[in-house]
Design an enzyme around this catalytic site. Structure first.
Site, PDB file in Angstrom:
ATOM      1  N   LYS A 128      -7.217   0.429   6.660  1.00 34.54           N
ATOM      2  CA  LYS A 128      -6.511   0.176   5.402  1.00 34.54           C
ATOM      3  C   LYS A 128      -6.974  -1.182   4.896  1.00 34.54           C
ATOM      4  CE  LYS A 128      -2.146   0.704   3.068  1.00 34.54           C
ATOM      5  NZ  LYS A 128      -2.291  -0.416   2.160  1.00 34.54           N
ATOM      6  N   GLU A 136     -11.559   0.847  -2.433  1.00 35.93           N
ATOM      7  CA  GLU A 136     -10.942  -0.468  -2.485  1.00 35.93           C
ATOM      8  C   GLU A 136     -11.985  -1.537  -2.789  1.00 35.93           C
ATOM      9  OE1 GLU A 136      -7.720  -0.080  -1.887  1.00 35.93           O
ATOM     10  OE2 GLU A 136      -6.877  -1.987  -1.213  1.00 35.93           O
ATOM     11  N   CYS A 182      10.778 -45.240  16.104  1.00 36.47           N
ATOM     12  CA  CYS A 182      10.671 -44.039  16.932  1.00 36.47           C
ATOM     13  C   CYS A 182      12.024 -43.323  16.968  1.00 36.47           C
ATOM     14  CB  CYS A 182      10.249 -44.425  18.357  1.00 36.47           C
ATOM     15  SG  CYS A 182      10.338 -43.052  19.516  1.00 36.47           S
TER      16      CYS A 182
HETATM   17  S1  IVH Z   1      -5.830   6.606   0.544  1.00 33.86           S
HETATM   18  C1  IVH Z   1      -3.640   9.726  -1.291  1.00 33.86           C
HETATM   19  N1  IVH Z   1      -7.200   5.080   2.169  1.00 33.86           N
HETATM   20  O1  IVH Z   1      -3.526   1.591   0.074  1.00 33.86           O
HETATM   21  C2  IVH Z   1      -4.039   8.522  -0.583  1.00 33.86           C
HETATM   22  N2  IVH Z   1      -5.763   4.026   0.613  1.00 33.86           N
HETATM   23  O2  IVH Z   1      -0.624   2.518  -0.362  1.00 33.86           O
HETATM   24  C3  IVH Z   1      -4.329   7.413  -1.484  1.00 33.86           C
HETATM   25  N3  IVH Z   1      -5.800   1.586   0.723  1.00 33.86           N
HETATM   26  O3  IVH Z   1      -3.410   1.989  -3.364  1.00 33.86           O
HETATM   27  C4  IVH Z   1      -4.847   6.213  -0.837  1.00 33.86           C
HETATM   28  N4  IVH Z   1      -7.299   1.425   2.310  1.00 33.86           N
HETATM   29  O4  IVH Z   1      -5.242   0.529  -2.426  1.00 33.86           O
HETATM   30  C5  IVH Z   1      -6.303   5.116   1.185  1.00 33.86           C
HETATM   31  N5  IVH Z   1      -8.514   3.863   3.647  1.00 33.86           N
HETATM   32  C6  IVH Z   1      -7.624   3.896   2.655  1.00 33.86           C
HETATM   33  C7  IVH Z   1      -7.089   2.735   2.082  1.00 33.86           C
HETATM   34  C8  IVH Z   1      -6.145   2.841   1.070  1.00 33.86           C
HETATM   35  C9  IVH Z   1      -6.507   0.761   1.471  1.00 33.86           C
HETATM   36  C10 IVH Z   1      -4.793   1.164  -0.282  1.00 33.86           C
HETATM   37  C11 IVH Z   1      -5.051   1.677  -1.642  1.00 33.86           C
HETATM   38  C12 IVH Z   1      -3.790   2.340  -2.099  1.00 33.86           C
HETATM   39  C13 IVH Z   1      -2.793   1.877  -1.091  1.00 33.86           C
HETATM   40  C14 IVH Z   1      -1.819   2.995  -0.822  1.00 33.86           C
END
Ligand code: IVH
Length: 739
Positions: A152, A209, A448
């Protein structure tokens, strides 16, 4: 923009020199005025695209920056001289003009969703259970379930619309339904291809991202600082701020990156049936996809991925705030459906937040062993980085000044991994009537806080100190704790609470007083039974037998850590010799030898050993001052009189000449790992040093032996990968000749 934006990442390339492809180009066009400019331009574009892909996507550049810059400049010149050759997807066309009137709204053809979060293992198991139940309810076989796990990324979500393989539009997530058109800025990101490889479907919307790598962020902030401009708080804010610049030329100077993690609208293409397959497919189209990904069968597999990534998190070049699990079969996604704006087929498993906001209740000042005054933030309890934090060090007064902190501020507290919590910054203060009197400035005390003596901050020093030395009870307490610690005199059971009682009750004021304590006196103290009193007396007695190096370290002479203590113990036969050293004469001798060695080196001759090499003037000054103080000499005398001593007193080289010492391990470097059957780490290290070897904390190519005991960890793997010999305690003893 000319040339390759220099990232903080070193420009290492695998194949030095020009790519062989350069020679495949139509020749004789260095200046671009050859026979067929159109062919030359196309060839240059293909090459630059390829180098961008190698550098930004594959992380494996093959040409030096200079070669890249040369090709880039040639293409620019060619396009300038032949305006008809300009093309919107040319690498030179990444930076366009400023957007007038802000970013236009873009309605996403398919909504950009958010993810449900999990913060613990149970929530992950619950997610897996629900997915299986839903599949079963739909008559599908949960046994076929696989998950795709990825990172993430901590940046901001964007959708990139490619039509027939050309990037035509890019939009931020916005509220999920409508975002902002940031095409001009996205085009400046070199990790993002303006043209896809191979695949050119009618429509392909890539979701992913935008982020900034940590080293690039640091370098950007350094540049901002030098230019007197505002620094960014973290890489995500820097990425967001950079993407929302109205002038793409500014964005182009910001080192942005991108990772793809999914797709939105797709028309005119067969996409892979699984999410893991989709990521590989996007990768083959030339898009950057994070390399850290896995396929798992069940919750245990997902948790294993989470833990593995957690361990590697700090070493990743970019920031992540967790991992994401997605059901691998994409045809099951729709079937599982959505709750509110989050899909039921995916889950974000987040790391505990590393930053939180709390109130700075007060700043207290602690007095350390050497009198150093340390301001400590007292915080309203806050859960951050997986623990509740109530204190954080503020280091010194300059630090408080630099961060502009006032008592009463709302502050951002950070605790990453196992590091000590720190106050990062204050939030903006409230003003006006109600806020009056809420904030208070802090100044370091000039008396101190423990003993009331004067405090002093010497010219050029960051720290303020209490001048009272061991007359200050705080310093006395700290000095005793230092003296008793495992790596010094190793007096088991003499902890903070007890030392506090001994000092405050006037029972002990110098380390020598410890050796006069009896069990009856100790048994009368709080939380001390007869048994623990007897144990402590025994531990104190045991500590009488030590080594010269430990003894010197235990004295707590400023700048004399374990390593320096060892050097001194090796160089002097006893305390008298050390205390009586003529330091000026020694300094002169050292200087003369160093000068002579410079001459010898010039002649290619081996240098002469320098006495007390590694012991600099600051340390020497501190040792000299320590022994010049009559009180310190009295304490040392008293300790020796109390029977503290070491083997081979008066031996030619202190510890090194201990009866059982030898040079059997001379020049060999050892690393200790795991629990040895009979020696503690310290004892094993001492044994190695006694025989002329040295001990290091980490395994490298220079390591000769890893001494491994039970439950040895990653050092063993490292040794195996480097081909370093691994031995056990018995083998070590064998090498030293000690039984
Ligand atoms: S999938 C339907 N994959 O997390 C799924 N999101 O809370 C949609 N994000 O707005 C998102 N890494 O900015 C997905 N590997 C990843 C991600 C990711 C970061 C962020 C993204 C999104 C937020 C969702």
């Amino acid at each position: 923009m000319s040339g390759r934006a220099r990232d903080a990442r070193a420009s290492r390339f695998r194949r030095p020199g020009a790519s062989p492809l350069s020679s495949d180009l139509p020749s004789g066009h260095r200046t671009g005025h050859g026979a067929d400019p159109a062919a030359r331009a196309e060839a240059l574009r293909a090459l630059i695209r390829r180098y961008d892909h190698e550098y930004y996507v594959l992380d494996a550049p093959t040409v030096p920056d200079a070669e890249y810059d040369r090709l880039f400049a040639e293409l620019q010149a060619l396009e300038r001289d032949h305006p008809g050759l300009a093309a919107p997807d040319s690498p030179t066309a990444r930076v366009g003009g400023a957007v007038a009137g802000g970013f236009a709204p873009v309605r996403h053809s398919r909504p950009m969703l958010s993810l449900n979060n999990a913060f613990d293992d149970d929530a992950v198991r619950g997610f897996d259970r629900r997915v299986r139940e839903l599949l079963a309810e739909s008559g599908l076989d949960p046994a076929q379930l696989r998950y795709s796990a990825e990172l993430k990324y901590d940046g901001l979500a964007v959708g990139l619309r490619y039509e027939r393989g050309r990037l035509v539009q890019a939009a931020t997530r916005g509220d999920g339904a409508v975002g902002e058109d940031v095409t001009a800025n996205i085009r400046t990101i070199r990790a993002i291809p303006l043209r896809l490889e191979g695949v050119g479907p009618e429509v392909l919307e890539v979701r992913g991202e935008v982020l900034m790598w940590s080293a690039d962020f640091e370098a950007l902030n350094a540049r901002q600082r030098e230019a007197g401009e505002k620094e960014f708080v973290n890489p995500r804010n820097a990425a967001a701020g950079s993407l929302r610049q109205l002038d793409p030329a500014v964005t182009a100077r910001r080192p942005l990156r991108f990772f793809a993690y999914g797709v939105g609208e797709v028309r005119g293409a067969e996409t892979p049936a699984t999410h893991s397959g989709l990521l590989a497919w996007l990768e083959s189209a030339g898009l950057p996809v994070g390399p850290e990904r896995a396929v798992a069968n069940d919750a245990d597999g997902l948790l294993e991925f989470f833990r593995r990534i957690g361990e590697r998190r700090a070493a990743l070049p970019y920031q992540i705030d967790g991992v994401v699990y997605k059901v691998d079969r994409r045809d099951w996604h729709e079937l599982l459906g959505y709750v509110a704006r989050a899909p039921r087929f995916a889950l974000a498993h987040k790391f505990p937040a590393e930053e939180a906001v709390t109130e700075l209740l007060d700043i207290e000042v602690q007095v350390g062993r050497t009198g150093k005054l340390t301001p400590v933030a007292r915080l309203a309890p806050v859960f951050v980085g997986g623990v509740t934090v109530t204190n954080a060090t503020l280091h010194n007064e300059d630090e408080i000044e630099r961060k502009g902190l006032m008592i009463g501020d709302r502050v951002v507290v950070r605790r990453a991994g196992d590091v000590i919590p720190e106050v990062v910054r204050a939030l903006p203060r409230e003003h006006g009537h109600e806020a009056a009197g809420r904030y208070r400035r802090f100044g370091m005390p000039h008396a101190c806080p423990v003993c009331g003596s004067a405090t002093e901050r010497e010219e050029g020093e960051a720290d303020r100190r209490c001048v009272a030395g061991l007359y200050c009870p705080a310093q006395r307490r700290q000095a005793l704790l230092h003296f008793a610690q495992r790596r010094a005199m190793d007096i088991d059971g003499l902890g903070e609470k007890l030392v506090g009682q001994l000092v405050d009750g006037g029972l002990v004021s110098t380390p020598a007083d410890l050796y006069r304590l009896d069990a009856a006196t100790l048994a009368g103290l709080e939380r001390m039974g007869e048994k623990s009193a007897a144990n402590l007396v025994e531990a104190i007695d045991r500590s009488r037998r030590t080594t010269f190096a430990r003894f010197l370290f235990a004295l707590g002479i400023r700048h004399v850590g374990e390593e320096v203590a060892r050097l001194l113990a090796d160089a002097y036969p006893d305390v008298d010799a050390l205390a009586g050293e003529d330091w000026d004469a020694l300094a002169a001798r050292k200087a003369a030898i160093q000068k002579e060695n410079a001459r010898r080196r010039a002649r290619g001759e081996p240098p002469e050993p320098v006495p007390l090499e590694g012991v600099g003037p600051e340390i020497v000054d501190s040792v000299r001052r320590f022994f010049a103080e009559p009180h310190n000499r009295e304490v040392v005398e008293a300790l020796l009189a109390a029977g503290v001593g070491w083997e081979a007193p008066g031996g030619a080289a202190g510890e090194g000449a201990a009866a059982a010492g030898s040079h059997a391990l001379a020049g060999k470097t050892f690393v200790l790992t795991g629990t040895l059957p009979s020696l503690t780490r310290e004892q094993a290290a001492e044994m190695i040093r006694r025989h002329g070897g040295s001990v290091s904390g980490s395994v490298s190519k220079k390591t000769d032996y890893v001494v491994a005991g039970e439950a040895a960890g990653s050092k063993l793997d490292k040794a195996a990968s480097l081909g370093v010999a691994v031995i056990d305690e018995a083998a070590l003893r064998g090498m030293t000749g000690e039984k």
